[in-house]
Design a protein around this motif. Structure first.
Motif, short mmCIF file in Angstrom:
data_model
loop_
_atom_site.label_atom_id
_atom_site.label_comp_id
_atom_site.label_asym_id
_atom_site.label_seq_id
_atom_site.Cartn_x
_atom_site.Cartn_y
_atom_site.Cartn_z
N GLY A 140 0.80 -1.22 0.00
CA GLY A 140 0.00 0.00 0.00
C GLY A 140 0.83 1.26 0.00
O GLY A 140 0.32 2.35 -0.25
N ASN A 141 2.12 1.16 0.27
CA ASN A 141 2.97 2.35 0.25
C ASN A 141 4.32 2.10 -0.40
O ASN A 141 5.24 2.89 -0.24
CB ASN A 141 3.13 2.91 1.66
N GLY A 142 4.44 1.02 -1.12
CA GLY A 142 5.65 0.78 -1.92
C GLY A 142 6.87 0.33 -1.15
O GLY A 142 7.99 0.45 -1.64
N ASP A 143 6.71 -0.21 0.06
CA ASP A 143 7.87 -0.59 0.88
C ASP A 143 8.81 -1.55 0.17
O ASP A 143 10.03 -1.35 0.20
CB ASP A 143 7.41 -1.25 2.19
N VAL A 144 8.29 -2.58 -0.45
CA VAL A 144 9.15 -3.57 -1.10
C VAL A 144 9.79 -2.96 -2.34
O VAL A 144 10.99 -3.14 -2.58
CB VAL A 144 8.36 -4.86 -1.44
N ALA A 145 9.02 -2.22 -3.13
CA ALA A 145 9.56 -1.58 -4.34
C ALA A 145 10.66 -0.58 -3.98
O ALA A 145 11.71 -0.54 -4.63
CB ALA A 145 8.44 -0.89 -5.11
N ILE A 146 10.44 0.22 -2.94
CA ILE A 146 11.44 1.20 -2.52
C ILE A 146 12.69 0.48 -2.01
O ILE A 146 13.81 0.87 -2.32
CB ILE A 146 10.86 2.15 -1.46
N ALA A 147 12.50 -0.60 -1.24
CA ALA A 147 13.65 -1.36 -0.74
C ALA A 147 14.46 -1.96 -1.89
O ALA A 147 15.66 -2.15 -1.77
CB ALA A 147 13.18 -2.47 0.20
N ALA A 148 13.78 -2.21 -3.02
CA ALA A 148 14.46 -2.77 -4.19
C ALA A 148 15.17 -1.70 -5.00
O ALA A 148 15.88 -2.00 -5.95
CB ALA A 148 13.45 -3.50 -5.08
N GLY A 149 14.96 -0.42 -4.64
CA GLY A 149 15.65 0.66 -5.34
C GLY A 149 14.78 1.48 -6.27
O GLY A 149 15.29 2.31 -7.03
N ALA A 150 13.45 1.29 -6.22
CA ALA A 150 12.55 2.06 -7.09
C ALA A 150 12.57 3.52 -6.67
O ALA A 150 12.74 3.85 -5.49
CB ALA A 150 11.13 1.51 -7.00
N ASP A 151 12.38 4.41 -7.64
CA ASP A 151 12.28 5.84 -7.35
C ASP A 151 11.02 6.12 -6.55
O ASP A 151 10.00 5.45 -6.72
CB ASP A 151 12.23 6.65 -8.64
N TYR A 152 11.09 7.10 -5.68
CA TYR A 152 9.92 7.50 -4.92
C TYR A 152 10.05 8.97 -4.54
O TYR A 152 11.13 9.54 -4.60
CB TYR A 152 9.74 6.64 -3.66
N LEU A 153 8.94 9.56 -4.18
CA LEU A 153 8.91 10.95 -3.78
C LEU A 153 7.82 11.10 -2.73
O LEU A 153 6.67 10.75 -2.98
CB LEU A 153 8.58 11.85 -4.98
N TYR A 154 8.21 11.57 -1.54
CA TYR A 154 7.22 11.82 -0.50
C TYR A 154 6.90 13.30 -0.51
O TYR A 154 7.76 14.14 -0.79
CB TYR A 154 7.75 11.42 0.88
N GLY A 155 5.70 13.64 -0.19
CA GLY A 155 5.30 15.03 -0.13
C GLY A 155 4.47 15.29 1.10
O GLY A 155 4.29 14.43 1.95
N THR A 156 3.96 16.50 1.17
CA THR A 156 3.10 16.90 2.27
C THR A 156 1.73 17.21 1.70
O THR A 156 1.56 18.19 0.98
CB THR A 156 3.67 18.14 2.99
N ILE A 157 0.75 16.38 2.00
CA ILE A 157 -0.60 16.56 1.47
C ILE A 157 -1.17 17.90 1.90
O ILE A 157 -1.83 18.58 1.13
CB ILE A 157 -1.50 15.38 1.88
N GLU A 158 -0.88 18.31 3.15
CA GLU A 158 -1.41 19.58 3.65
C GLU A 158 -0.93 20.78 2.85
O GLU A 158 -1.59 21.79 2.77
CB GLU A 158 -1.01 19.79 5.13
N LYS A 159 0.23 20.66 2.22
CA LYS A 159 0.79 21.73 1.41
C LYS A 159 0.49 21.55 -0.06
O LYS A 159 1.05 22.23 -0.92
CB LYS A 159 2.30 21.84 1.62
N GLY A 160 -0.39 20.59 -0.38
CA GLY A 160 -0.75 20.36 -1.76
C GLY A 160 0.17 19.40 -2.51
O GLY A 160 0.03 19.20 -3.71
N ASN A 161 1.14 18.83 -1.83
CA ASN A 161 2.04 17.85 -2.44
C ASN A 161 1.49 16.46 -2.20
O ASN A 161 1.18 16.11 -1.07
CB ASN A 161 3.45 17.94 -1.85
N ILE A 162 1.39 15.68 -3.25
CA ILE A 162 0.90 14.32 -3.10
C ILE A 162 2.09 13.37 -3.06
O ILE A 162 3.04 13.52 -3.81
CB ILE A 162 -0.04 13.96 -4.26
N ALA A 163 2.05 12.40 -2.17
CA ALA A 163 3.12 11.42 -2.05
C ALA A 163 3.03 10.45 -3.21
O ALA A 163 2.00 9.82 -3.42
CB ALA A 163 3.02 10.68 -0.73
N LEU A 164 4.08 10.33 -4.00
CA LEU A 164 4.13 9.41 -5.12
C LEU A 164 5.16 8.33 -4.83
O LEU A 164 6.23 8.62 -4.33
CB LEU A 164 4.54 10.14 -6.40
N GLN A 165 4.81 7.09 -5.15
CA GLN A 165 5.77 6.02 -4.95
C GLN A 165 5.91 5.24 -6.23
O GLN A 165 5.04 5.21 -7.04
CB GLN A 165 5.31 5.10 -3.83
#
Length: 90
Positions: A65-90
């Protein structure tokens, strides 16, 4: 059979498709890492009630649900702040 919209029918449809493909579904298992050799994902690190281990597979589907395995494998990801209008992309 067309793709169902009822959640119970949808879950059963997915289960049958996974069964036809020869997949295993593990309940009470937490994907918490990736087993990578070179640049290829060869398995997933899992934690179960019986302990931690590595599940080797040809295909790994990250259902965390949040890309833990993909990120651990080296996939690109970008976390943001929803309150500031940034959406977290994984």
């Amino acid at each position: 059979m067309p793709f169902p919209t009822n959640i119970e029918k949808k879950m059963e449809w997915y289960r049958k498709e996974l069964d036809k493909a020869g997949s295993d579904v593990w309940f009470h298992a937490l994907g918490c890492g990736a087993f990578v050799e070179g640049n290829k994902v060869k398995g997933a690190v899992v934690s179960t009630p019986e302990g931690r281990g590595v599940v080797l597979a040809k295909v790994i589907i990250d259902g965390t649900g949040n890309g833990d395995v993909a990120i651990a494998a080296g996939a690109d990801y970008l976390y943001g702040t929803i309150e500031k209008g940034n959406i977290a992309l994984q």
